[in-house]
Scaffold this motif. Sequence first.
Motif, PDB file in Angstrom:
ATOM      1  N   TYR A  90      -2.713  -7.938   5.788  1.00 38.26           N
ATOM      2  CA  TYR A  90      -3.548  -7.926   4.589  1.00 38.26           C
ATOM      3  C   TYR A  90      -2.332  -7.095   3.596  1.00 38.26           C
ATOM      4  CZ  TYR A  90      -5.225 -11.920   6.364  1.00 38.26           C
ATOM      5  OH  TYR A  90      -5.916 -12.743   7.877  1.00 38.26           O
ATOM      6  N   SER A  91      -1.775  -7.392   2.184  1.00 42.57           N
ATOM      7  CA  SER A  91      -0.909  -6.916   1.635  1.00 42.57           C
ATOM      8  C   SER A  91      -0.405  -7.388   0.384  1.00 42.57           C
ATOM      9  CB  SER A  91      -0.691  -5.086   2.088  1.00 42.57           C
ATOM     10  OG  SER A  91       0.378  -4.671   1.240  1.00 42.57           O
ATOM     11  N   SER A  92      -1.717  -6.798  -0.435  1.00 41.42           N
ATOM     12  CA  SER A  92      -1.154  -7.556  -1.959  1.00 41.42           C
ATOM     13  C   SER A  92      -0.205  -6.777  -2.605  1.00 41.42           C
ATOM     14  CB  SER A  92      -2.479  -8.304  -3.300  1.00 41.42           C
ATOM     15  OG  SER A  92      -3.860  -7.018  -3.753  1.00 41.42           O
ATOM     16  N   ASN A  93      -0.727  -4.963  -2.467  1.00 39.16           N
ATOM     17  CA  ASN A  93       0.121  -3.923  -2.611  1.00 39.16           C
ATOM     18  C   ASN A  93       0.122  -3.366  -1.629  1.00 39.16           C
ATOM     19  OD1 ASN A  93      -1.675  -2.007  -4.022  1.00 39.16           O
ATOM     20  ND2 ASN A  93      -1.550  -4.054  -5.719  1.00 39.16           N
ATOM     21  N   PRO A  94       0.334  -1.447  -1.272  1.00 44.85           N
ATOM     22  CA  PRO A  94       0.731  -0.891  -0.258  1.00 44.85           C
ATOM     23  C   PRO A  94      -0.861  -0.649  -0.858  1.00 44.85           C
ATOM     24  CG  PRO A  94       2.661  -0.702  -0.917  1.00 44.85           C
ATOM     25  CD  PRO A  94       2.346  -1.711  -1.953  1.00 44.85           C
ATOM     26  N   LEU A 227      11.738  -8.147  -7.560  1.00 42.06           N
ATOM     27  CA  LEU A 227      11.223  -8.112  -7.168  1.00 42.06           C
ATOM     28  C   LEU A 227      11.027  -7.861  -5.475  1.00 42.06           C
ATOM     29  CD1 LEU A 227       8.846  -8.534 -10.631  1.00 42.06           C
ATOM     30  CD2 LEU A 227       9.966  -6.387  -9.711  1.00 42.06           C
ATOM     31  N   HIS A 228       9.576  -7.458  -5.071  1.00 41.89           N
ATOM     32  CA  HIS A 228      10.096  -6.743  -4.115  1.00 41.89           C
ATOM     33  C   HIS A 228      11.039  -6.224  -3.356  1.00 41.89           C
ATOM     34  CE1 HIS A 228       6.410 -10.491  -2.224  1.00 41.89           C
ATOM     35  NE2 HIS A 228       5.995  -9.302  -3.690  1.00 41.89           N
ATOM     36  N   PRO A 260       9.389  -0.039  -3.361  1.00 40.83           N
ATOM     37  CA  PRO A 260       9.353  -1.184  -3.226  1.00 40.83           C
ATOM     38  C   PRO A 260       9.480  -2.342  -3.965  1.00 40.83           C
ATOM     39  CG  PRO A 260       7.372  -0.919  -2.005  1.00 40.83           C
ATOM     40  CD  PRO A 260       7.381   0.729  -2.656  1.00 40.83           C
ATOM     41  N   ASP A 261       8.261  -2.447  -5.751  1.00 41.91           N
ATOM     42  CA  ASP A 261       8.083  -2.868  -7.020  1.00 41.91           C
ATOM     43  C   ASP A 261       7.966  -4.108  -5.835  1.00 41.91           C
ATOM     44  OD1 ASP A 261       9.378  -1.312  -8.713  1.00 41.91           O
ATOM     45  OD2 ASP A 261      11.441  -2.522  -8.921  1.00 41.91           O
ATOM     46  N   CYS A 262       6.869  -3.373  -5.335  1.00 40.36           N
ATOM     47  CA  CYS A 262       6.030  -5.288  -5.207  1.00 40.36           C
ATOM     48  C   CYS A 262       4.340  -4.815  -5.623  1.00 40.36           C
ATOM     49  CB  CYS A 262       5.964  -5.108  -3.663  1.00 40.36           C
ATOM     50  SG  CYS A 262       5.077  -3.735  -2.681  1.00 40.36           S
ATOM     51  N   CYS A 263       3.666  -5.434  -5.019  1.00 37.15           N
ATOM     52  CA  CYS A 263       3.930  -6.970  -3.966  1.00 37.15           C
ATOM     53  C   CYS A 263       3.555  -7.739  -5.348  1.00 37.15           C
ATOM     54  CB  CYS A 263       3.416  -6.808  -2.894  1.00 37.15           C
ATOM     55  SG  CYS A 263       3.803  -5.691  -1.885  1.00 37.15           S
ATOM     56  N   VAL A 264       4.084  -8.621  -5.864  1.00 36.69           N
ATOM     57  CA  VAL A 264       4.507  -9.895  -6.961  1.00 36.69           C
ATOM     58  C   VAL A 264       3.783 -11.197  -6.775  1.00 36.69           C
ATOM     59  CG1 VAL A 264       5.772  -8.975  -7.939  1.00 36.69           C
ATOM     60  CG2 VAL A 264       6.644 -10.309  -7.057  1.00 36.69           C
ATOM     61  N   GLN A 265       2.400 -11.176  -7.500  1.00 40.13           N
ATOM     62  CA  GLN A 265       2.077 -12.658  -7.070  1.00 40.13           C
ATOM     63  C   GLN A 265       1.980 -13.123  -8.336  1.00 40.13           C
ATOM     64  OE1 GLN A 265      -1.936 -12.420  -4.984  1.00 40.13           O
ATOM     65  NE2 GLN A 265      -2.275 -10.803  -5.718  1.00 40.13           N
ATOM     66  N   ILE A 308       6.083  -3.223 -12.885  1.00 36.54           N
ATOM     67  CA  ILE A 308       6.041  -3.512 -11.631  1.00 36.54           C
ATOM     68  C   ILE A 308       6.763  -2.519 -10.464  1.00 36.54           C
ATOM     69  CG2 ILE A 308       6.385  -4.850  -9.955  1.00 36.54           C
ATOM     70  CD1 ILE A 308       4.250  -6.598 -11.520  1.00 36.54           C
ATOM     71  N   ARG A 309       5.459  -1.507 -10.282  1.00 35.11           N
ATOM     72  CA  ARG A 309       5.764  -0.467  -9.016  1.00 35.11           C
ATOM     73  C   ARG A 309       4.772  -0.635  -8.239  1.00 35.11           C
ATOM     74  NH1 ARG A 309       6.989   5.704 -11.682  1.00 35.11           N
ATOM     75  NH2 ARG A 309       4.492   5.551 -11.587  1.00 35.11           N
ATOM     76  N   SER A 310       4.990   0.036  -7.032  1.00 35.39           N
ATOM     77  CA  SER A 310       4.560  -0.051  -6.264  1.00 35.39           C
ATOM     78  C   SER A 310       4.684   1.957  -5.206  1.00 35.39           C
ATOM     79  CB  SER A 310       4.233  -1.014  -5.086  1.00 35.39           C
ATOM     80  OG  SER A 310       4.567  -1.634  -5.395  1.00 35.39           O
ATOM     81  N   ARG A 311       5.144   2.864  -5.962  1.00 36.95           N
ATOM     82  CA  ARG A 311       5.533   3.954  -5.165  1.00 36.95           C
ATOM     83  C   ARG A 311       4.254   4.560  -4.435  1.00 36.95           C
ATOM     84  NH1 ARG A 311       6.341   9.351  -5.787  1.00 36.95           N
ATOM     85  NH2 ARG A 311       8.129   9.669  -5.466  1.00 36.95           N
ATOM     86  N   GLN A 312       4.609   4.824  -3.329  1.00 36.30           N
ATOM     87  CA  GLN A 312       3.203   5.665  -2.912  1.00 36.30           C
ATOM     88  C   GLN A 312       4.267   7.040  -1.860  1.00 36.30           C
ATOM     89  OE1 GLN A 312       1.453   3.888   0.076  1.00 36.30           O
ATOM     90  NE2 GLN A 312       2.767   2.582   0.900  1.00 36.30           N
TER      91      GLN A 312
END
Length: 807
Positions: A90-94, A227-228, A260-265, A308-312
Amino acid sequence: MLAHAWYVLMASTAAPLAASPAATPLPQAATEPADGDSRASEIVVTARRRTERVQEVPIAISVIGGAEIEKTGAFNVNRIQQQQPSLQFYSSNPRNSAINIRGLGAPFGLTNDGIEQGVGFYVDGVYIGRIGASTFDFVDVAQVEVLRGPQGTLYGKNTTAGALNITTRPPSFTPEAKVELSGGNYEFVQAKASVSGPLSDTLALRLSSSATTRKGTIHNTASGDDLHRLRNLGLRGQLLWKATDSLDLTLSGDFNVQSPDCCVQYYARVGTTQRPLNRQYEALAAAFGYAPPSRNPFDRITDLDAGIRSRQEIGGVSLVANWDLGAATLTSVSAWRYWDWQPQNDRDFIGLPITTVSQNPSQQKQVSQELRLASNGADKLSYTVGAFYFHQTIDTQGSQVQGPAASRYLLNPTSANAGNPAVLDGLTSTNTISFDNTSFAVFGKLNYEVFEGFHIQPGLRVNYDKKSGSYLSVVTNGAGAPVICDPAPTSSVVRDQCATLAPQRYAPKFIDWNVSGDITASYDFSADIHGYATYAKSFKSGGINLSGLPLNAAGTGVDLATQTVKPEKVDNYEIGLKTQFLDRRVTLNVAGFWTAVADYQATVNNGQLTVIRGYLANAAKVRSRGFEFDSSFRPSQRFNLYVNGAYTDSTYEKFTNAPCPPELSGGTVTTGTPGAAGVPGGLSPVACDISGQRLPGISKWSFSYGGEYNVPVGGAGGQVYIGYDGNYRSRFSSNPSPSAYTWIEGYALSNVRAGYRRDGFNLFGWVRNAFDQHYFELLSTQSGSTGLIVGQPGDPRTYGLTISKSF
């Protein structure tokens, strides 16, 4: 020709299966049958320091070879779970990712830095301390192993639910290279390349790379962005030095960056709570004249108004040494790794400026050292002994900022401050969080053949854990002045500010020793029938809450009684049988398990904005029981089938002080008789008894199935082929306490491929989610008991073409 499709459930605790393939030269994953031979391929491992058929190794494990991963497009852990019924990811973001096996591992919900993961994640024998680092694209992977049940008496970190081990291809002294290019809809492009060969008679090098881009699948009308999206780059290098005939060393380094510009809800549905009706979502949205851009979440449109950003960034180096001493092999695995997480989120999930910032940038560093001595040969008595050291630091810079719509949305309309945007506009919580984690263990396992075919394998582990942390939250108002909540403020403005975001400061600590162990009895009924039974007593280290604590009864400070959580204590029973028949054309493996967990570490989210990430508590008793089967059938060299399945019954046996589901939240809190669920203005219980209810994220039934058919064309080994891979999972809860509003209904996904291959050349077209199934990966509730349910939809139908060539 294809190996038998899925590499089935195996058995035992006889040796360092998870560690060994990464710490020794990898054996050939599958020996292909001779031309015209329709028997299943031989899957071999070096689990007990000698090459042996994986069917004969008594441990609950599935192995997926690199060829299987490539042909099915399973280029990350999220896609691997579609092939493994007992695995959940499960991943709502990384950062907020979790790997569970048989329904156990990590508490469902947002990540809390201060606890252990119950499923160990390893890459080439190196334990990875953060599941967030598991979201990388696979680069030059040789095989993936999924071990089920408690691990720890053979290698690495103590884990109570299982382990996921990824082994990459080692350097080769024979020159080789491979390139692969894929393209598809949503502007999907993925390129992979690897090269390996000798630098001298004793040195060999392997270089690998992977790059993936894809347009987003969800359109944001507020920003105009999609997004995503995917933006991933991975690089890996390995240098093998055969210093002597008995000593080899492998130095590895890797670097991965993802943005990935995720993970939107976003809007999924609405359910009524016990909050007054004029403070629930529909009334609040109407008060602002607001409506979501679509009430059908599978229109894939949102209007999120925050960044929205999910950079790692993930990387590290490791050195693995193997020294054959004759009677035994000494293995050393040394590693340093880092993980840098830079997010942006919209935590109110809608296009109103309520919570404009809610994020926890985080940086992790870890060092680990493992030493292991394993006996060689096939004597009646063999052994593995070792020691493991792990040190991890995490620094987090959290922040939460309320916007101009927060006063009206969050405060009681009867309050004079609800109509004053300035009361909460700019209210900011700045959080400085640190975490220091040290773990040390010694472990050992014996394997004694009592008489021919019958083995007893006891194991023992002694573990030390020390965790300490610091949590400091400073709250300022829109003018930048500190907000003081203790002593209780006299100003109604400050009271409303404190009820929304309150300053916190605490420094939790946890220190503990524990002893765990297991024992396995296995018997070889024949060359193709093997049985085993295992009992394991395991522990998951206690932890500390590092995401903010709930307020005390007076609302003037935090409840310090919640700053630590007790260790989980696990009793696991398992029995299994592995069989092959019809001249090994058919494989059928079955296993049953019963796992009892005391003081299960569960996620609690009581709706207070003060606790921006949720916090942890102990459920008294949890039980997971069920059975699994893996089967494959290869009637000819042209055709093969597989079906794998799992039944998992995971329930809270005793959890009397659980957080209440949304339909029982938001009303006036009472210790007496609560009001009816979902009736606005009702009475809400302080806590709920959810004993007997199901754990979140777990389907009772899950299956994977598929096969491939090929036809020879053009001579010289050319083949045209068509393949199908499907999976199904039944409905599951997506809330820590089961709610009528957050059940995700069961769904089935179908993936197909067709192509041509010959002499290392492969060209095929593929379609994933071929029937464009609409499904949610996650459902969540909006803070504040408004009744808004938000969801994260799974990917729509995607299709494309892949071409690869090996040299």
